[in-house]
Design a protein around this motif. Structure first.
Motif, PDB file in Angstrom:
ATOM      1  N   GLY A 435       0.783  -1.221   0.000  1.00  0.00           N
ATOM      2  CA  GLY A 435       0.000   0.000   0.000  1.00  0.00           C
ATOM      3  C   GLY A 435       0.814   1.269   0.000  1.00  0.00           C
ATOM      4  N   ASP A 436       0.560   2.137   1.001  1.00  0.00           N
ATOM      5  CA  ASP A 436       1.016   3.527   0.960  1.00  0.00           C
ATOM      6  C   ASP A 436       2.533   3.683   0.992  1.00  0.00           C
ATOM      7  OD1 ASP A 436      -1.673   4.040   1.026  1.00  0.00           O
ATOM      8  OD2 ASP A 436      -1.733   4.484   3.164  1.00  0.00           O
ATOM      9  N   ASP A 437       3.273   2.704   1.509  1.00  0.00           N
ATOM     10  CA  ASP A 437       4.731   2.826   1.567  1.00  0.00           C
ATOM     11  C   ASP A 437       5.385   2.616   0.212  1.00  0.00           C
ATOM     12  OD1 ASP A 437       5.053   3.539   4.210  1.00  0.00           O
ATOM     13  OD2 ASP A 437       5.096   1.480   4.914  1.00  0.00           O
ATOM     14  N   GLY A 438       4.684   2.016  -0.737  1.00  0.00           N
ATOM     15  CA  GLY A 438       5.145   1.987  -2.109  1.00  0.00           C
ATOM     16  C   GLY A 438       6.214   0.968  -2.451  1.00  0.00           C
ATOM     17  N   PRO A 439       6.919   1.187  -3.572  1.00  0.00           N
ATOM     18  CA  PRO A 439       7.787   0.159  -4.149  1.00  0.00           C
ATOM     19  C   PRO A 439       8.956  -0.263  -3.274  1.00  0.00           C
ATOM     20  CG  PRO A 439       8.059   2.269  -5.289  1.00  0.00           C
ATOM     21  CD  PRO A 439       6.856   2.398  -4.419  1.00  0.00           C
ATOM     22  N   THR A 440       9.408   0.593  -2.368  1.00  0.00           N
ATOM     23  CA  THR A 440      10.503   0.174  -1.495  1.00  0.00           C
ATOM     24  C   THR A 440      10.047  -0.832  -0.447  1.00  0.00           C
ATOM     25  OG1 THR A 440      10.102   2.019   0.040  1.00  0.00           O
ATOM     26  CG2 THR A 440      11.687   2.387  -1.756  1.00  0.00           C
ATOM     27  N   HIS A 441       8.738  -0.945  -0.256  1.00  0.00           N
ATOM     28  CA  HIS A 441       8.212  -1.812   0.794  1.00  0.00           C
ATOM     29  C   HIS A 441       7.312  -2.938   0.282  1.00  0.00           C
ATOM     30  CE1 HIS A 441       9.842   1.232   3.388  1.00  0.00           C
ATOM     31  NE2 HIS A 441       9.328   0.712   4.480  1.00  0.00           N
ATOM     32  N   HIS A 442       6.950  -2.928  -0.989  1.00  0.00           N
ATOM     33  CA  HIS A 442       6.145  -4.026  -1.527  1.00  0.00           C
ATOM     34  C   HIS A 442       6.942  -5.328  -1.451  1.00  0.00           C
ATOM     35  CE1 HIS A 442       3.112  -1.294  -2.769  1.00  0.00           C
ATOM     36  NE2 HIS A 442       3.662  -0.884  -3.889  1.00  0.00           N
ATOM     37  N   GLY A 443       6.305  -6.365  -0.924  1.00  0.00           N
ATOM     38  CA  GLY A 443       6.950  -7.678  -0.862  1.00  0.00           C
ATOM     39  C   GLY A 443       6.670  -8.463  -2.133  1.00  0.00           C
ATOM     40  N   ALA A 444       7.272  -8.050  -3.232  1.00  0.00           N
ATOM     41  CA  ALA A 444       6.941  -8.607  -4.541  1.00  0.00           C
ATOM     42  C   ALA A 444       7.878  -9.721  -4.989  1.00  0.00           C
ATOM     43  CB  ALA A 444       6.949  -7.491  -5.597  1.00  0.00           C
ATOM     44  N   PHE A 445       9.056  -9.824  -4.399  1.00  0.00           N
ATOM     45  CA  PHE A 445      10.107 -10.635  -5.005  1.00  0.00           C
ATOM     46  C   PHE A 445      10.507 -11.884  -4.226  1.00  0.00           C
ATOM     47  CE2 PHE A 445      10.829  -6.090  -5.977  1.00  0.00           C
ATOM     48  CZ  PHE A 445      10.528  -6.124  -7.331  1.00  0.00           C
ATOM     49  N   ASP A 446       9.979 -12.075  -3.018  1.00  0.00           N
ATOM     50  CA  ASP A 446      10.527 -13.137  -2.167  1.00  0.00           C
ATOM     51  C   ASP A 446      10.304 -14.532  -2.725  1.00  0.00           C
ATOM     52  OD1 ASP A 446       7.934 -14.257  -0.638  1.00  0.00           O
ATOM     53  OD2 ASP A 446       7.796 -12.084  -0.716  1.00  0.00           O
ATOM     54  N   ILE A 447       9.165 -14.787  -3.396  1.00  0.00           N
ATOM     55  CA  ILE A 447       8.955 -16.120  -3.973  1.00  0.00           C
ATOM     56  C   ILE A 447      10.053 -16.413  -4.981  1.00  0.00           C
ATOM     57  CG2 ILE A 447       7.370 -17.640  -5.197  1.00  0.00           C
ATOM     58  CD1 ILE A 447       5.089 -15.747  -4.332  1.00  0.00           C
ATOM     59  N   ALA A 448      10.318 -15.434  -5.849  1.00  0.00           N
ATOM     60  CA  ALA A 448      11.306 -15.632  -6.902  1.00  0.00           C
ATOM     61  C   ALA A 448      12.728 -15.710  -6.355  1.00  0.00           C
ATOM     62  CB  ALA A 448      11.201 -14.502  -7.925  1.00  0.00           C
ATOM     63  N   TYR A 449      13.065 -14.835  -5.397  1.00  0.00           N
ATOM     64  CA  TYR A 449      14.459 -14.853  -4.943  1.00  0.00           C
ATOM     65  C   TYR A 449      14.741 -15.977  -3.961  1.00  0.00           C
ATOM     66  CZ  TYR A 449      13.635 -11.982  -0.583  1.00  0.00           C
ATOM     67  OH  TYR A 449      13.245 -11.485   0.644  1.00  0.00           O
ATOM     68  N   MET A 450      13.715 -16.584  -3.390  1.00  0.00           N
ATOM     69  CA  MET A 450      13.903 -17.739  -2.517  1.00  0.00           C
ATOM     70  C   MET A 450      13.798 -19.071  -3.282  1.00  0.00           C
ATOM     71  SD  MET A 450      14.333 -17.001   0.774  1.00  0.00           S
ATOM     72  CE  MET A 450      13.753 -16.132   2.213  1.00  0.00           C
ATOM     73  N   ARG A 451      12.947 -19.121  -4.295  1.00  0.00           N
ATOM     74  CA  ARG A 451      12.640 -20.396  -4.940  1.00  0.00           C
ATOM     75  C   ARG A 451      13.856 -21.025  -5.611  1.00  0.00           C
ATOM     76  NH1 ARG A 451      10.670 -22.638  -9.605  1.00  0.00           N
ATOM     77  NH2 ARG A 451      10.773 -20.707 -10.816  1.00  0.00           N
ATOM     78  N   CYS A 452      14.814 -20.207  -6.017  1.00  0.00           N
ATOM     79  CA  CYS A 452      15.990 -20.730  -6.717  1.00  0.00           C
ATOM     80  C   CYS A 452      17.026 -21.333  -5.769  1.00  0.00           C
ATOM     81  CB  CYS A 452      16.639 -19.630  -7.546  1.00  0.00           C
ATOM     82  SG  CYS A 452      17.207 -18.215  -6.557  1.00  0.00           S
ATOM     83  N   LEU A 453      16.809 -21.248  -4.467  1.00  0.00           N
ATOM     84  CA  LEU A 453      17.820 -21.698  -3.516  1.00  0.00           C
ATOM     85  C   LEU A 453      17.593 -23.152  -3.109  1.00  0.00           C
ATOM     86  CD1 LEU A 453      17.957 -18.553  -1.195  1.00  0.00           C
ATOM     87  CD2 LEU A 453      19.362 -19.068  -3.198  1.00  0.00           C
ATOM     88  N   PRO A 454      18.652 -23.960  -3.094  1.00  0.00           N
ATOM     89  CA  PRO A 454      18.515 -25.347  -2.641  1.00  0.00           C
ATOM     90  C   PRO A 454      18.212 -25.416  -1.139  1.00  0.00           C
ATOM     91  CG  PRO A 454      20.537 -25.032  -3.926  1.00  0.00           C
ATOM     92  CD  PRO A 454      20.001 -23.674  -3.612  1.00  0.00           C
ATOM     93  N   ASN A 455      17.589 -26.504  -0.744  1.00  0.00           N
ATOM     94  CA  ASN A 455      17.384 -26.892   0.666  1.00  0.00           C
ATOM     95  C   ASN A 455      16.312 -26.106   1.403  1.00  0.00           C
ATOM     96  OD1 ASN A 455      19.491 -28.770   0.410  1.00  0.00           O
ATOM     97  ND2 ASN A 455      21.024 -27.264   1.061  1.00  0.00           N
ATOM     98  N   ILE A 456      15.645 -25.157   0.751  1.00  0.00           N
ATOM     99  CA  ILE A 456      14.679 -24.336   1.469  1.00  0.00           C
ATOM    100  C   ILE A 456      13.249 -24.745   1.114  1.00  0.00           C
ATOM    101  CG2 ILE A 456      14.489 -22.470  -0.238  1.00  0.00           C
ATOM    102  CD1 ILE A 456      14.535 -20.503   2.186  1.00  0.00           C
ATOM    103  N   VAL A 457      12.355 -24.622   2.080  1.00  0.00           N
ATOM    104  CA  VAL A 457      10.929 -24.871   1.889  1.00  0.00           C
ATOM    105  C   VAL A 457      10.204 -23.531   1.875  1.00  0.00           C
ATOM    106  CG1 VAL A 457       8.838 -25.851   2.927  1.00  0.00           C
ATOM    107  CG2 VAL A 457      10.977 -27.150   2.960  1.00  0.00           C
ATOM    108  N   LEU A 458       9.325 -23.340   0.887  1.00  0.00           N
ATOM    109  CA  LEU A 458       8.548 -22.104   0.782  1.00  0.00           C
ATOM    110  C   LEU A 458       7.070 -22.419   0.951  1.00  0.00           C
ATOM    111  CD1 LEU A 458      10.189 -20.388  -2.345  1.00  0.00           C
ATOM    112  CD2 LEU A 458      10.910 -20.308   0.046  1.00  0.00           C
ATOM    113  N   MET A 459       6.401 -21.680   1.807  1.00  0.00           N
ATOM    114  CA  MET A 459       4.972 -21.893   2.033  1.00  0.00           C
ATOM    115  C   MET A 459       4.266 -20.564   2.267  1.00  0.00           C
ATOM    116  SD  MET A 459       4.879 -23.478   5.929  1.00  0.00           S
ATOM    117  CE  MET A 459       6.073 -24.779   5.736  1.00  0.00           C
ATOM    118  N   ALA A 460       2.953 -20.564   2.017  1.00  0.00           N
ATOM    119  CA  ALA A 460       2.157 -19.351   2.220  1.00  0.00           C
ATOM    120  C   ALA A 460       0.741 -19.751   2.598  1.00  0.00           C
ATOM    121  CB  ALA A 460       2.148 -18.492   0.963  1.00  0.00           C
TER     122      ALA A 460
END
Length: 648
Positions: A435-460
């Motif tokens: 919302g109001d805090d804008g692009p510096t605070h949007h959590g847009a990238f964590d799925i992509a930047y985490m998914r490429c890493l071995p050994n980690i589990v991602l859930m939502a």
């Protein structure tokens, strides 16, 4: 007395004013911020504390030729007002209005974009070193660092380099003892000792005058010049920390005295070396509930909600309408309470925050079990490394952090957590568009930047009940790290479980299955996190238009439920993935890759966030802009199956 602020349309309009007039401008500026932000909402306390600093700097410097860098940026409202954006302040943080932080796209006076802390000194070193080499127009460079930013490690990296190079920059340390919550760590205690001891405020000046009066030494002392005097005085007065890093130290200055700040900054600029001007300020200055409310008041009024201030005072709380249902809990509070319950069940569980205790819900753990809680300051890298050390000793650390802030510790996630397969849990608040805090605070990238890493589990989780189950699952997982993402704001409103259960890792769940005779073989919607709720709502709309839809909750982006994905693809003509994250490398990409590995991929439609930075504004408006709404999803599905329709 004639009003002055209405005549300040650019910084140069301050240059001919007297000290008394500048003080009047500061008073008017503070009243304007209280009245405006109190009505529209926005960052509040830090801006009130930086008023005199902004007035003093712009009255001395020639912006934008001279560069004034505002660390974080939520203390820069006075700067925005003084640089031609006074009449636009009522639009700040609103859709298509002023940016919530400094933005190089908004004004030539915003020298750097700033939404994450501790970066201004690094920028300042780079800008001044470029100037020294003849690149761009030469000028003075001043970085205003405050609101806890000096607890961040990158600030110290820049301080070390500037001292080594002798880079002639000035750092105005806006020291109010606070970030959003009270600052932590040994350096904070050092600043507190200096700031809160009135005997030290003028100690340096007293030392200088005393040495100059010594019969056998005074003339020699003066002849050695300012550098020697500054270094010698540091042994008797505060500032030795800076002096040892080859910085000159000036302080402590009353940061609410325009005349004193101007005098100190003028002398600092003349020194032509790295200088820190240590200003003591009050977060929330001029607004009694913040100024007189102690640490609790300053923390509460870090930001003001819309309509929270009337006539310069807190507005009375509005009563809830009679018979109104209680709102659903906030995801942050659900997580905080669930973590406390897990900590009580298992003494190995500990919580870690990077200066965001209330923002992440860890204040709940802090109050109930303070010995199981760590705050590392604005130092996300250290938060992750601390978790690694705790995990190596058998603890189960939970790093609670905003999705966008975890980006700052990416190397530690890769090298220290995933490579060593340590059981660290990342609880990522503010996933998706915040919302109001804008692009510096949007959590847009964590799925992509985490998914490429071995050994980690991602859930939502799709709702607050699933969040409780997933936190329990993450702490029970013995095979390595787990990253759990959830959004900002109000949850769905489902009942919370009495006891959490472990979800089998890598398994999804079908929530709605349409029979083949109703056309259910045509479309399947596979949601992840908040995408599940959008998928269910879109399915209702599609059903009204004669398209029966199957809806499933993936629950995990890694490992993905390959069996469920294959089943949905085999039994339906179109598979639609729905996620509140960037499409490039995100959850939809994982589904496509999984299916492509086993044969020709079926028709897949991916719904998510576009390949661009998304502006600030109310989440509802932002979701509509990027098409992350049930109506837009349904329209795209209808178009894909050959039944083009527009839903109102």
């Amino acid at each position: 007395m004639a009003e002055l602020l209405t005549h300040i349309n650019k910084p140069q309009d301050l240059h001919g004013l007297t000290n008394e007039q500048l003080e009047q401008v500061a008073d008017e500026l503070r009243r304007y911020i209280i009245d405006t932000v109190g009505q529209i909402g926005g960052h509040f306390g830090a801006n009130l504390g930086a008023v005199e600093i902004a007035v003093a700097l712009h009255s001395l410097l020639d912006s934008p030729r001279d560069k004034i860098l505002w660390d974080v940026g939520h203390q820069a409202y006075p700067h925005k007002i003084l640089t031609g954006r006074r009449d636009q302040l009522p639009t700040i943080r609103h859709y298509e209005g002023l940016a919530p932080f400094c933005s190089i796209f908004e004004s030539e006076h915003d020298i750097m974009g700033a939404g994450h802390a501790s970066t201004a000194i690094g920028y300042a070193v780079g800008i001044k070193e470029a100037m020294r080499r003849g690149h761009g127009e030469d000028g003075n460079v001043v970085a205003v660092v405050g609101d806890g930013a000096m607890t961040g490690g990158v600030a110290f990296e820049a301080v070390t380099q500037a001292g080594g190079l002798g880079t002639p920059i000035v750092v105005v340390l806006n020291d109010n003892g606070m970030s959003i919550a009270p600052n932590v760590g040994a350096l904070s205690r050092y600043f507190n000792r200096v700031r809160l001891n009135p005997k030290l405020w003028h100690a340096r000046e007293d030392v200088e005058s005393s040495l100059a009066k010594l019969p056998a030494f005074g003339h020699t002392f003066e002849r050695f010049g300012p550098h020697f005097k500054e270094s010698l005085k540091a042994f008797w007065a505060p500032g030795l920390f800076w002096e040892e890093l080859d910085w000159a130290y000036m302080g402590v200055i009353d940061g609410h005295d325009v005349r004193a700040v101007r005098r100190a900054v003028r002398e600092a600029l003349a020194a032509q070396r790295p200088v820190v001007v240590h200003c003591a300020t009050v977060k929330g200055k001029g607004f009694a509930p913040a100024e007189d409310g102690g640490l609790e008041g300053m923390e509460r009024w870090h930001a003001a909600k819309a309509g929270s201030i009337t006539n310069g005072a807190p507005a009375p709380a509005a009563a809830a309408p009679a018979g109104a249902a209680a709102p659903a809990p906030q995801y942050t509070a659900v997580f905080g309470k669930a973590l406390l319950a897990e900590a009580r069940r298992d003494e190995r569980v500990l919580g870690i925050t990077a200066a965001m205790n209330s923002g992440t819900g860890l204040n709940i753990l802090q109050e109930a079990l303070p010995d199981r809680y760590f705050d590392v300051g604005i130092a996300e890298q250290q938060a992750v490394l601390l978790a690694c050390g705790l995990a190596l000793q058998g603890c189960r650390p939970v790093v609670a952090v905003y999705s966008t802030f975890l980006q700052r510790a990416y190397d530690q996630i890769v090298h220290d957590v995933c490579l060593q397969q340590l059981p660290v849990v990342f609880a990522m608040d503010r996933a998706g568009l915040v919302g109001d805090d804008g692009p510096t605070h949007h959590g847009a990238f964590d799925i992509a930047y985490m998914r490429c890493l071995p050994n980690i589990v991602l859930m939502a989780p799709r709702d607050e009940a699933m969040l409780v189950h997933m936190l329990h699952t993450a702490l029970a997982h013995e095979g390595g790290p787990v990253a759990l993402r959830y959004p900002r704001g109000e949850a769905v409103g489902v009942p919370l479980p009495d006891e959490p259960c472990v979800i089998p890792v890598g398994t999804g769940e079908i929530l709605r299955e349409a029979p083949p005779e109703a056309g259910g073989t045509r479309v399947a919607l596979l949601g992840y996190g908040t995408g599940v709720d959008r998928a269910l709502a879109a399915a209702e709309l599609l059903n009204e238009h004669g398209v029966a839809v199957t809806v499933a909750d993936a629950r995990f982006a890694k490992p993905i439920d390959a069996g469920l994905v294959a089943q949905l693809a085999a039994e339906h003509e179109l598979l639609v993935t729905v996620e509140e994250g960037v499409l490039s490398g995100g959850f939809g990409s994982a589904v496509w890759e999984t299916l492509a590995e086993s044969g020709p991929a079926p028709r897949i439609l991916r719904v998510g966030l576009p390949d661009r930075f998304i502006t600030h504004g109310a989440p509802k408006l932002l979701h509509a802009e990027v098409g992350f709404t049930p109506e837009r999803i349904a329209e795209r599905v209808l178009a894909a199956v050959g039944e083009r329709q527009t839903l109102v």
